[in-house]
Design a protein around this motif. Sequence first.
Motif: not given
Length: 289
Positions: A149-177
């Motif tokens: 969540x922290x990375x999705x809130x602060x980075x324009x594009x996110x790649x993540x490879x964890x134990x429970x969550x995996x995705x590539x070139x993911x975008x979440x907008x709008x960013x928090x105020x």
Amino acid sequence: MKIGVFSTFMSPLATPGMIRDFGRQAEDIGLDSIWMGEHVVLFDKNTFGYPSSKDGRIPLPEGGGMLDIIATFGFLAAGTTRLRLGTGVALVPQRNPLYTAKEICTLDWLTNGRIDFGIGVGWNKEEVEACGYGWEDRGARCDEFLEVMRRLWTEPVVDFQGKWVKFETCRLDPKPIQKPHVPIIVGGYAEPALRRAVRFGAGWYGFSRDPAGTKEMLRRLDEAFAKAGRQRNQDFQIIITPPATMPIDAMQEYAELGVDRLVVNLGSQRADRVGQRMAEIEKLVKMVA
């Protein structure tokens, strides 16, 4: 010290009119915030009891249940302009982290930055498992979900490879105020919770802590910061909900301990009891002003 109120709204007492009027009254008397707890479903039998009641059960109105935090905060936000809205606490390890990130940053966007994201790992084993997750690994999963969540809130594009969550070139907008992101306020008393507060937290939330218990937790929190090679600074918020039975005129002690925000328990949501309790809380607001 700022004063807020903790009220997990429950049907059938918490009607739309009651919640709307409550939000306006809270703002009118100068409250800083409204906080709500979270449970999606409850069970007749639990492995572990609710820690804040003598019988281990959450007190509910007959035939009623707890309202959803996200929907209720959206409703409250529409009728208020200054009140902060805090989750106390959102049960991160049983939530989908992408949906949660989207919901929280959308609320922050729509409220112009009035959201506090209080988080915890929860006590209800049956609820965690009913949501499709394991119980024993909920702490590690909470940490991974918070990082997502922290990375999705602060980075324009996110790649993540964890134990429970995996995705590539993911975008979440709008960013928090709020920047760098919505404040993460960590609840919990075990060592992993304190380490989590040091790693992710803009603050720590203690529920039903008396002044002596608060003082001890602050000592332990400072030890956790020291172990991480850091020092707790003035920007790290200490947020406490006192025991429900604690008299209003005894709450000045928390200010002396350095508590930043005191979130007083509303208690009963019956109309006559709400009016009486809010008059007491207004007295506290004037005392600490």
